[in-house]
Write a protein that holds these residues in place. Structure first.
Motif, PDB file in Angstrom:
ATOM      1  N   ASP A 115      -6.063  18.087  12.107  1.00 55.35           N
ATOM      2  CA  ASP A 115      -5.854  17.348  13.356  1.00 55.35           C
ATOM      3  C   ASP A 115      -5.012  18.149  14.338  1.00 55.35           C
ATOM      4  OD1 ASP A 115      -7.350  15.242  12.679  1.00 55.35           O
ATOM      5  OD2 ASP A 115      -5.687  13.932  12.080  1.00 55.35           O
ATOM      6  N   SER A 129      -7.059  20.913  15.839  1.00 58.85           N
ATOM      7  CA  SER A 129      -8.010  20.405  16.810  1.00 58.85           C
ATOM      8  C   SER A 129      -7.285  19.875  18.041  1.00 58.85           C
ATOM      9  CB  SER A 129      -8.875  19.355  16.140  1.00 58.85           C
ATOM     10  OG  SER A 129      -9.117  18.316  17.004  1.00 58.85           O
ATOM     11  N   ARG A 138     -10.022  10.497  12.628  1.00 57.29           N
ATOM     12  CA  ARG A 138     -10.831  11.506  13.304  1.00 57.29           C
ATOM     13  C   ARG A 138     -12.321  11.141  13.247  1.00 57.29           C
ATOM     14  NH1 ARG A 138     -10.431  16.261  15.415  1.00 57.29           N
ATOM     15  NH2 ARG A 138      -8.212  15.880  15.238  1.00 57.29           N
ATOM     16  N   TYR A 139     -13.005  11.431  14.318  1.00 51.21           N
ATOM     17  CA  TYR A 139     -14.445  11.169  14.465  1.00 51.21           C
ATOM     18  C   TYR A 139     -14.766   9.683  14.300  1.00 51.21           C
ATOM     19  CZ  TYR A 139     -14.346  16.179  13.816  1.00 51.21           C
ATOM     20  OH  TYR A 139     -14.028  17.477  13.915  1.00 51.21           O
ATOM     21  N   GLU A 170     -12.067  12.190  18.988  1.00 50.55           N
ATOM     22  CA  GLU A 170     -11.011  13.127  18.651  1.00 50.55           C
ATOM     23  C   GLU A 170      -9.698  12.825  19.334  1.00 50.55           C
ATOM     24  OE1 GLU A 170     -12.984  17.453  17.779  1.00 50.55           O
ATOM     25  OE2 GLU A 170     -12.682  16.868  19.869  1.00 50.55           O
ATOM     26  N   PRO A 230      -6.653  10.514  17.484  1.00 47.36           N
ATOM     27  CA  PRO A 230      -6.045  11.193  16.330  1.00 47.36           C
ATOM     28  C   PRO A 230      -5.372  12.502  16.706  1.00 47.36           C
ATOM     29  CG  PRO A 230      -8.443  11.083  16.109  1.00 47.36           C
ATOM     30  CD  PRO A 230      -8.078  10.222  17.255  1.00 47.36           C
ATOM     31  N   SER A 231      -5.942  13.220  17.686  1.00 45.42           N
ATOM     32  CA  SER A 231      -5.331  14.472  18.109  1.00 45.42           C
ATOM     33  C   SER A 231      -3.954  14.216  18.686  1.00 45.42           C
ATOM     34  CB  SER A 231      -6.189  15.161  19.152  1.00 45.42           C
ATOM     35  OG  SER A 231      -7.373  15.593  18.578  1.00 45.42           O
TER      36      SER A 231
END
Lengths: 629, 379
Positions: A14, A17, A76-77, A99, A102-103
């Motif tokens: 995470d 990303s 994520r996703y 994204e 969570p990012s």
């Protein structure tokens, strides 16, 4: 020592990303506000507080999240915006990758409070990707996300942050872009209790532009509305005299998404042709609606770059739209407004402007927590074409989208916002020559006042229109070379040149491959000036590399401009009555008599009102307003 | 340094050196004039880094009226300013006296100038030339070689090697220049051949400057070579030029060995006709004139056509013509410049085909001098 390969932990993945998606505080604002927009909010408040650490708060009145799914949103996703791979080809929402949340949560402290207005609200705290406990909260419909301590666990990124002011400027820019794309949503930005930006959310793009830039600029914008089977464009373009030093003021919004696309910017500038001064760029805000399946937004995580299937067609469409619109307009600058005034609106100025605004609506957070049933359900579909409403049977007419559509447009004011603007085709005024001033300017009168004409610029324009045609007509004869010219290129350029050999041959340039990545030229067209063969051929090849096409007339436009300047009468040159009258007559026959080929104005206009105002025959509008108070 | 000298003799030497001095240079001291005074002579030096000129004034020549009281070296900058002073001085003689810190006093009659000089040690050294590669040519011949070839050098700095004249020395001296549209080649038999062949390229601009200085010279000119410099010595003067670096393209195979159509003209008559026709071609879009040759009808016609202006036709009167019928188009400026260097001698123009280069040679001694011009392909 050999390190064994292992899978990264979700948290680390995470964070990695997050590096792509979240570059700076402005990215957080962008992602959160886009979520709010996708949640069909009609009002979004962004609050930035600079305490020890910057706190970003985004409050919306959108659909909210049902209590059971709040944790999932941080996975994520995980997304509600698409579900099948086909959806990727028809993306109507701003986000879709699942994204953003969570990012953000992996590199900051995030508190989310949400409710769909039916179920009781919940509050969830997430820090560094670790879910905290869920607590009950007020059931105001909508979502509030508070982000603080950004980059607390990625200190390398934190080091790259600029000063608070710079970051605020970036945030403001982000909000500006989002607001331009969504005039139907009331968006506000507040910084340390000060209002920076507030849009009304009445779907009026003009008002949004006025809020972001200033109201002075609105006067210099021309409305553009055009649609074909493939594209719809709506927006405003600046008159050629309203220019900026960078391309950053060309705002293109495709299906509600602010995008950067060099090809389209170029197409916009091409629409202005030679009306722009060298090195200056227009101010343009255009909303484009195209079939989402012709658009690929899944290029980079921040989604500012897009790929267009029809970018050439769209470019042509834009160029045409703009040049047609400008032709309709009377482009003679008002003498009194044409003094050079620099107007740049920085985030700071915007704040000061905003301080003077009276608060239009209270912030959402202060609204009653329970939903008000009598409030009309406002649809936030951004574009009708982007999300087609299919009506097949009479039952379809009862579907919510249709009702929403009707309700929405029932509230719209009838008629276009620019109805009161003069749209009649304005032609060049008929000028009666009066006198010459200082051997440089001609004075003429027309029905609508007094005109000053720059005699050099006028003749330059006349010469240019004649020469532009002439320089494009060249003989096809070729001059062979005793010692051939050799051109070396990079591998990538050489490949492009290979593909365009036919285009180059069409203008008399026969390039033959000569070893790897080099080309040899044995003869050149005779119109190329002696002594400039190599540089001219190089320029022609560069031109083809950039434009993928070439026309000798376009290529030689600069030659035409230079020649037209050289052949024109200069300032400080006496003209008698006959010469001056002839000059004005020929000017009136020009395709664009308003600018010289370098983009400077040929003539300025003092309207009758201007003249009357100057001599106090009528009261200055400014004075009269003050006297009312 | 202290000397007195006849003003006219000094001005003559100044004028020679000043040719090399430019007001625009990146090395400030090069705007100056260098004066070296030794026991029996004064040496003046001027340079612009591309060319350098040195000339000496000797006590041996009584016309110079040179008297040297003290030796020394000095740079006076800018040279132009010093030369203007000398030219305007009142008396027949002048005296130059340099005190401490290069304070220079110039006296003539009742007039006295005090100007600031510079340390000559700051002046770049002129190249050392070895005298192994050395030939001698009569001034008149060298002037001819330069004027015949320098017209064809390229003015395009993007291919620097073509901006010079290519010299090959062995049994013969061969000088070639081309800007890739036309080519000019002159051959001279050497009286004393070189022991080892040499091959170098002298910038066209240097040659033009040299040629101007040779106007009054009648004697032999000595040409010496070094790695990257060439030196021409004549009379009291030495003329240095840098050489162009790089490989000159092989031009030997460009000159056709045979021809299918030949026409002989008096160079002056053909030149006049070409100049008339180019009046019109200059107004047209591609500056091209056409030559129509029909040996069977004894007819040669020159035509220029400009759709916007009009056209010109002229029947030429060749001294002789033979071979096949031909129509050929070309840029008249190249032919005009080529013909000018022939003066009024008879020339032979030889063609192979409409798309192949054609040659112009003098009827007398055709192997010595040849000019080549590429035609234009029209559609």
């Amino acid at each position: 020592m050999v390190t064994a390969i292992h899978e990264l932990s979700t948290r680390l993945a995470d964070q990695i990303s997050a590096g792509e998606v979240i570059e700076r505080p402005a990215s957080v604002v962008k992602e959160l506000v886009e979520n709010s927009i996708d949640a069909q909010s009609t009002k979004i408040d962004v609050v930035i507080e600079d305490t020890n650490h910057q706190v970003i708060k985004v409050i919306d009145n959108g659909t909210g999240i049902v209590p059971e799914q709040v944790e999932l949103a941080f996975r994520r996703y995980a997304t509600s915006k698409i579900s099948q791979s086909e959806d990727l080809t028809r993306i109507h929402s701003l986000g879709f990758r699942g994204e953003a949340l969570p990012s953000i949560a992996s590199i900051a402290k995030v508190t989310m409070q949400t409710s769909d207005g039916i179920h009781p609200g919940v509050q969830l705290q997430v820090m560094g990707g670790q879910l905290g406990t869920k607590q009950p909260a007020a059931s105001r419909r909508g979502t509030t996300v508070v982000v603080s301590d950004l980059f607390y666990n990625t200190p390398h990124r934190r080091r790259y942050l600029k000063s608070a002011n710079t970051e605020l400027a970036k945030i403001t820019e982000t909000i500006n872009q989002l607001a331009l794309g969504h005039p139907q949503i009331a968006i506000s930005l507040r910084h340390n209790q000060k209002e920076v930006l507030q849009t009304a959310g009445r779907g009026n793009l003009q008002q949004v532009i006025g809020g972001i830039y200033n109201n002075q600029i609105l006067k210099q914008l021309l409305a553009v509305d055009r649609s074909t089977d493939d594209f719809i464009v709506h927006g405003y373009i600046g008159k050629p005299e309203l220019t900026r030093a960078s391309r950053n003021y060309i705002s293109l919004i495709i299906n509600g998404r602010y995008v950067r696309n060099a090809d389209l910017s170029k197409a916009v500038i091409a629409g202005y042709g030679s009306k722009l001064m060298v090195g200056r760029f227009p101010m343009v805000i255009l909303e484009l609606t195209i079939d989402p399946s012709r658009l690929d937004v899944n290029v980079q995580p921040t989604k500012q770059a897009v790929r267009l299937l029809d970018h050439q067609e769209l470019g042509l469409f834009l160029t045409e739209t703009i040049s047609q619109r400008l032709q309709k307009q009377n482009l003679i600058p008002q003498a009194l407004d044409n003094k050079v005034v620099r107007t740049t609106v920085s985030a700071h100025n915007q704040m000061e402007v905003a301080l003077n605004l009276t608060e239009a609506t209270p912030p959402i957070a202060q609204l009653p927590a329970t939903p008000q049933p009598d409030q009309p359900v406002k649809s936030t579909q951004r574009s009708v074409v982007g999300a087609p409403i299919l009506v097949k049977t009479s039952d379809d007419l009862q579907q919510p989208a249709v009702r929403a559509f009707q309700q929405r447009y029932a509230q719209e004011p009838a008629g276009a916002p620019f109805e009161n603007q003069p749209t009649a085709l304005k032609t060049f005024p008929s000028l009666r020559y009066l006198a010459q001033v200082h051997g440089t300017y001609l004075v003429a009168e027309g029905d609508e006042g007094l005109y000053l004409i720059d005699q050099h610029a006028a003749q330059e324009r006349i010469n240019y229109e004649r020469l532009r045609v002439a320089v494009g007509k060249v003989e096809n004869s070729e001059q062979p070379l005793l010692v051939p010219l050799i051109f070396d290129y990079s591998a990538a350029e050489a490949l492009t040149i290979q593909q365009n050999l036919a285009t180059l041959a069409s203008i008399g340039l026969q390039l033959e491959p000569f070893g790897s990545n080099s080309f040899v030229v044995h003869q050149h067209p005779t119109w190329i000036k002696a002594g400039q063969e190599e540089s001219t051929i190089r320029e022609l090849i560069d031109w083809v590399l950039v434009h993928r096409q070439v026309s000798i007339a376009d290529f030689r436009e600069q030659t035409a401009i230079m020649a037209s300047c050289k052949q024109a009468i200069k300032a400080n040159h006496h003209l008698d009555q006959k010469q001056a009258v002839a000059l004005l007559q020929r000017l009136a026959q020009c395709e664009n008599p308003y600018n010289c080929p370098h983009g400077r104005p040929v003539l300025v206009h003092f309207s009758n009102t201007d003249l009357e105002t100057m001599f106090k025959r009528i009261q200055d509008t400014h004075d009269s307003k003050e006297s009312e108070f | 340094m202290n000397f007195s000298i006849n003003r006219v003799a000094f001005i003559k030497a100044l004028n020679v050196v000043q040719r090399a001095i430019s007001a625009k240079t990146t090395i400030p001291i090069l705007t100056g004039l260098k004066i070296d005074v030794t026991d029996h002579e004064i040496m003046l030096t001027g340079s612009n880094a591309d060319i350098s000129i040195q000339t000496t004034i000797s006590t041996a020549n009584p016309d110079n009226e040179l008297q040297i009281q003290a030796t020394g070296s000095l740079v006076l900058s800018p040279a132009r300013f010093f030369a203007e002073i000398v030219k305007k001085l009142p008396d027949r003689e002048l005296q130059v006296d340099v005190a401490d810190q290069y304070q220079t006093t110039i006296k003539s009659g009742n007039s006295e100038f005090n100007i600031n000089g510079l340390d000559a040690n700051g002046y770049p050294h002129l190249p050392e030339i070895d005298h192994e590669h050395q030939i001698e040519l009569p001034a008149k011949l060298l002037r001819e070689v330069i004027s015949q070839t320098v017209i064809a050098v390229s003015k395009q700095e993007s291919r620097p090697i073509l901006t010079g004249v290519h010299f090959t020395l062995e049994k013969h001296l061969l000088a070639v220049a081309t800007d890739s549209h036309r080519l000019s080649q002159r051959e001279v038999e050497l009286e004393s051949p070189l022991t080892s062949p040499a091959d170098f390229v002298i910038p066209g601009d240097s040659l033009k400057e040299l040629s101007r200085m040779l106007d009054d010279e009648e004697d032999l000119i000595k040409l010496s070579l070094s790695e990257n410099q060439v030196l021409f010595t004549f009379g009291e003067t030495q003329f240095y030029s840098r050489l162009l670096e790089g490989n000159y393209p092989d031009t030997s195979r460009l000159i056709p060995n045979s021809s299918d159509t030949k026409v002989q003209f008096a160079a002056g008559e053909l030149l006049a006709a070409v100049e008339r026709a180019s009046l019109l071609s200059h107004e047209s879009r591609n500056n091209v004139i056409k030559l129509t040759i029909k040996p069977a009808d004894k007819q040669v016609m020159i035509t220029g056509n400009s759709p916007d202006v009009g056209k010109v036709e002229e029947n030429l009167e060749p001294q002789a013509l033979s071979g096949n019928d031909l129509e050929i188009s070309f840029n008249p400026d190249y032919l005009r410049e080529a013909l000018r260097v022939f003066g009024s001698v008879p020339v032979e123009v030889a063609f192979t085909s409409a798309l192949r280069p054609f040659t112009i040679k003098p009827l007398e001694r055709p192997d010595e001098f040849i000019q080549l011009i590429t035609p234009v392909r029209t559609f």
